[in-house]
Write a protein that holds these residues in place. Structure first.
Motif, PDB file in Angstrom:
ATOM      1  N   TYR A  58     -41.604 -79.060  10.518  1.00 54.61           N
ATOM      2  CA  TYR A  58     -40.316 -79.064   9.823  1.00 54.61           C
ATOM      3  C   TYR A  58     -39.322 -79.986  10.523  1.00 54.61           C
ATOM      4  N   PHE A  62     -37.250 -83.149   9.070  1.00 57.78           N
ATOM      5  CA  PHE A  62     -35.792 -83.226   9.201  1.00 57.78           C
ATOM      6  C   PHE A  62     -35.374 -84.605   9.708  1.00 57.78           C
ATOM      7  N   LYS A 163     -34.652 -72.312  19.176  1.00 58.86           N
ATOM      8  CA  LYS A 163     -34.516 -71.257  18.169  1.00 58.86           C
ATOM      9  C   LYS A 163     -35.864 -70.796  17.611  1.00 58.86           C
ATOM     10  N   GLN A 174     -34.432 -67.248  12.766  1.00 61.63           N
ATOM     11  CA  GLN A 174     -33.569 -68.321  12.304  1.00 61.63           C
ATOM     12  C   GLN A 174     -33.053 -67.983  10.917  1.00 61.63           C
ATOM     13  N   LYS A 176     -30.462 -68.447   7.461  1.00 60.16           N
ATOM     14  CA  LYS A 176     -30.328 -69.508   6.476  1.00 60.16           C
ATOM     15  C   LYS A 176     -29.369 -70.597   6.935  1.00 60.16           C
ATOM     16  N   HIS A 177     -28.548 -70.306   7.975  1.00 61.40           N
ATOM     17  CA  HIS A 177     -27.681 -71.332   8.564  1.00 61.40           C
ATOM     18  C   HIS A 177     -28.388 -72.089   9.680  1.00 61.40           C
ATOM     19  N   THR A 178     -29.668 -71.818   9.884  1.00 63.77           N
ATOM     20  CA  THR A 178     -30.563 -72.447  10.871  1.00 63.77           C
ATOM     21  C   THR A 178     -30.314 -71.984  12.292  1.00 63.77           C
ATOM     22  N   ASN A 179     -29.312 -71.135  12.518  1.00 63.25           N
ATOM     23  CA  ASN A 179     -29.066 -70.587  13.849  1.00 63.25           C
ATOM     24  C   ASN A 179     -29.821 -69.276  14.035  1.00 63.25           C
ATOM     25  N   PHE A 225     -25.384 -77.230   3.811  1.00 59.65           N
ATOM     26  CA  PHE A 225     -26.719 -76.651   3.648  1.00 59.65           C
ATOM     27  C   PHE A 225     -27.265 -77.011   2.270  1.00 59.65           C
ATOM     28  N   TYR A 229     -32.022 -72.464   5.046  1.00 60.66           N
ATOM     29  CA  TYR A 229     -32.755 -72.836   6.257  1.00 60.66           C
ATOM     30  C   TYR A 229     -32.803 -74.342   6.500  1.00 60.66           C
ATOM     31  N   LYS A 230     -31.967 -75.106   5.779  1.00 58.88           N
ATOM     32  CA  LYS A 230     -31.935 -76.547   5.979  1.00 58.88           C
ATOM     33  C   LYS A 230     -30.484 -76.994   6.174  1.00 58.88           C
ATOM     34  N   LEU A 231     -30.263 -77.789   7.204  1.00 57.88           N
ATOM     35  CA  LEU A 231     -28.924 -78.272   7.535  1.00 57.88           C
ATOM     36  C   LEU A 231     -28.900 -79.787   7.474  1.00 57.88           C
TER      37      LEU A 231
END
Length: 395
Positions: A58, A62, A163, A174, A176-179, A225, A229-231
């Motif tokens: 992933y 990215f 993470k 992790q 949905k904000h990727t944190n 976003f 799960y993607k920023l």
């Protein structure tokens, strides 16, 4: 954030002379957990070096999509970040640790006070890199002494996918904000890692508990976003105010509001934060002067005053010019005409980054006739500043 291997500490050495019996892996891990807790770590888990294979794929996607923006250090040697064994072939266990930094007030509340600047909760105290690294090195030395095996220490600044590794080690998942989100600490965890040549028992990884919640995505002021799960870092206010070295793109300026260093919106809105307050360490507490600083005071900072105010703070790394650029964007969003005096003064600043932001701030606070009276400055030697005057309709 920083690139390269600056966050790596290589530790190895003989076992304690007084240690008569070698501990079993299970006993060594149990002792390690106790030692970590005594040092102030709120959570600890152990995972396998191969645990992030999928996350590594992933990550490469990215990078291929350009989501990292100008953070070239992320794209440097991506294979090292995607596979811990490439970073260090000798690693047999990865120990992930977390320290709670949950703020004592909701960061979202300060966004309505437009004449103050809001600094991300993690940056209101001493630089967490320094605080956490000291604890990690102390724990790593203890582990070397007890096991006799080599270790390496990492905290944010090296090529480690912290993470995904933390999720594999059971510290959280992790969101949905990727944190990372923790059932115990919400979205407020500093992470650090110890790579060990010891083969320690693994912990069970955590699973996603976000369910149908989309609060973190919905609240994002800049729609950073594109999907759960993607920023897209290029749209993220943290990226724009910290990593971005040039002018703030015009399309995002109004959305930034009074956020002058980072953005906590997606973290602060997480429902799991209700569990995040217990166990806050005093060393990570916010400094009073950074909780709600007045924009008028911040706009007057020269380089010396900036360095003094942000000594030991992560804010210091972006430098005075970028910081005052951010302050001027907040001034432009303040709806307070009295702050125009600060922006007017900064039209003559040595930094073109500051001068350009000052033009925009004034265009938001004063009428066109007042702005036109300042047109003598529109023939600036810097192209970006001249463009600001042109967009303001003065040239």
């Amino acid at each position: 954030m920083a690139g390269g291997g600056a966050g790596i500490a290589h530790l190895c050495g003989p076992r304690l002379l007084n240690q008569a019996v070698k501990l079993s892996p299970a006993d060594l891990k149990a002792a390690l957990v106790r030692e970590a807790q005594a040092l102030g770590f709120g959570v600890i888990g152990v995972t396998d070096p191969d645990a992030t294979t999928q996350a590594g794929r992933y990550f490469l996607e990215f990078l291929a999509g350009g989501g990292h923006g100008d953070m070239d250090w992320l794209a440097a040697n991506p294979e090292r970040r995607a596979d811990p064994r490439v970073l260090w072939p000798g690693v047999r266990s990865i120990i992930m640790l977390g320290v709670n930094y949950g703020p004592d007030a909701n960061p979202l509340d300060a966004l309505t006070r437009k004449t103050i600047g809001t600094i991300s909760a993690y940056a209101q105290g001493d630089d967490y890199h320094d605080v956490i690294k000291k604890r990690l090195k102390t724990l790593a030395r203890w582990l070397v002494a007890m096991s006799g095996d080599e270790v390496k220490v990492f905290v944010d600044t090296a090529a480690v996918m912290e993470k995904p590794l933390a999720q594999a080690a059971g510290l959280g998942w992790q969101g949905k904000h990727t944190n990372l989100v923790s059932r115990e600490f919400g979205s407020w965890l500093f992470l650090g890692a110890i790579f060990s040549a010891s083969d320690l028992p693994r912990d069970e990884g955590d699973v996603d508990h976000c369910g149908s919640c989309t609060a973190c995505q919905d609240i994002c002021p800049t729609a950073a976003f594109p999907a759960p799960y993607k920023l897209d870092a290029r749209r993220c206010i943290s990226y724009l105010t910290i990593e971005n070295k040039g002018p703030i793109p015009r399309e995002f300026r109004k959305a930034i509001g009074n956020r002058i260093y980072g953005c906590d919106d997606c973290l602060a809105v997480c429902p799991w934060n209700k569990f995040a307050q217990a166990g806050r360490e005093a060393k990570l507490a916010a400094r009073d002067e950074l909780r709600a600083p007045a924009l008028s005071d911040l706009a007057r900072l020269d380089d010396t005053a900036f360095r003094a105010l942000f000594a030991k703070s992560p804010v210091k790394r972006i430098g005075r010019d970028r910081f005052v650029r951010n302050v001027l964007i907040a001034i432009g969003n303040s709806d307070d005409a009295s702050l125009a005096a600060e922006a007017r003064r900064l039209l003559d600043d040595e930094s073109p980054l500051v001068r350009g932001a000052a033009v925009w701030a004034l265009s938001e606070l004063i009428d066109r006739n007042e702005l036109a009276a300042l047109a003598s400055r529109a023939d600036d030697k810097d192209e970006n500043v001249r463009q600001e005057w042109q967009v303001a309709g003065i040239v």
